[in-house]
Scaffold this active site. Structure first.
Site, PDB file in Angstrom:
ATOM      1  N   CYS A 195       0.868  -1.173   0.000  1.00  0.00           N
ATOM      2  CA  CYS A 195       0.000   0.000   0.000  1.00  0.00           C
ATOM      3  C   CYS A 195       0.909   1.229   0.000  1.00  0.00           C
ATOM      4  CB  CYS A 195      -0.900  -0.003   1.234  1.00  0.00           C
ATOM      5  SG  CYS A 195      -1.865   1.520   1.420  1.00  0.00           S
ATOM      6  N   CYS A 221       0.350   3.319   3.581  1.00  0.00           N
ATOM      7  CA  CYS A 221       0.819   2.850   4.897  1.00  0.00           C
ATOM      8  C   CYS A 221       1.958   1.828   4.819  1.00  0.00           C
ATOM      9  CB  CYS A 221      -0.348   2.278   5.696  1.00  0.00           C
ATOM     10  SG  CYS A 221      -0.998   0.716   5.078  1.00  0.00           S
ATOM     11  N   CYS A 273      -1.443 -10.710  -7.609  1.00  0.00           N
ATOM     12  CA  CYS A 273      -1.862 -11.809  -6.743  1.00  0.00           C
ATOM     13  C   CYS A 273      -1.845 -11.290  -5.303  1.00  0.00           C
ATOM     14  CB  CYS A 273      -0.893 -12.966  -6.938  1.00  0.00           C
ATOM     15  SG  CYS A 273      -1.368 -14.476  -6.111  1.00  0.00           S
TER      16      CYS A 273
END
Length: 157
Positions: free
Chosen positions: A121, A124, A145
């Site tokens: 991400c 974060c 995946c």
């Protein structure tokens, strides 16, 4: 002369060390202590998102979810993938042919003895999964995946 040589070597070593440390320290908009992450996430979520673990194949209910909506980061709710880009790869993990640009970061992972592209991400830094070049040829050719436990699904209204 000897003092100049020693001073030069010390400066070079300090300079290299400083630049190396700065390059390896990635800052994220959301930063928490490990204790804070542990109180926010379940054990399975923490293992995957913060320790780069992998959930068991075919264990996520999101693997076979094809409802319209968006998939967000379980740790910070940053939008990561759109349901219209999800497909059944047969791998046992939710798979997408593309990410939402700018919301997913990439790095190289050598944990299995060879290079893989790891996905995080971008907000974060949480581990999501890996991207491979064996996705649908008619679209991007990519297979993102992703661990289902790293995602939260928000259905369209």
């Amino acid at each position: 002369m000897k003092k100049i040589f020693i001073l030069s070597i010390a400066l070079i070593m300090y300079s290299c060390n400083g630049n190396s440390q700065k390059a390896s320290q990635k800052k994220y908009a959301i930063s928490k202590t490990e204790t804070e992450w542990k109180t926010q996430l379940t054990n399975a979520e923490y293992t995957v998102l913060r320790q780069a673990g992998t959930e068991r194949a075919f264990s996520s209910p999101l693997n076979k979810n094809y409802k319209p909506g968006i998939y967000v980061c379980k740790a910070c709710e940053t939008p990561l993938f759109k349901s219209k880009h999800k497909y059944d790869s047969g791998s046992g993990w939710p798979s997408f042919d593309r990410e939402i640009m700018g919301n997913v970061a990439f790095s190289t992972d050598h944990n299995l003895g060879y290079a893989r592209t790891e996905e995080h991400c971008a907000t974060c830094g949480s581990h999501l999964g890996h991207v491979f070049n064996d996705g649908p040829r008619e679209t991007t050719g990519k297979r993102h995946c992703i661990n289902g436990v790293a995602l939260k699904f928000i259905a369209s209204k």
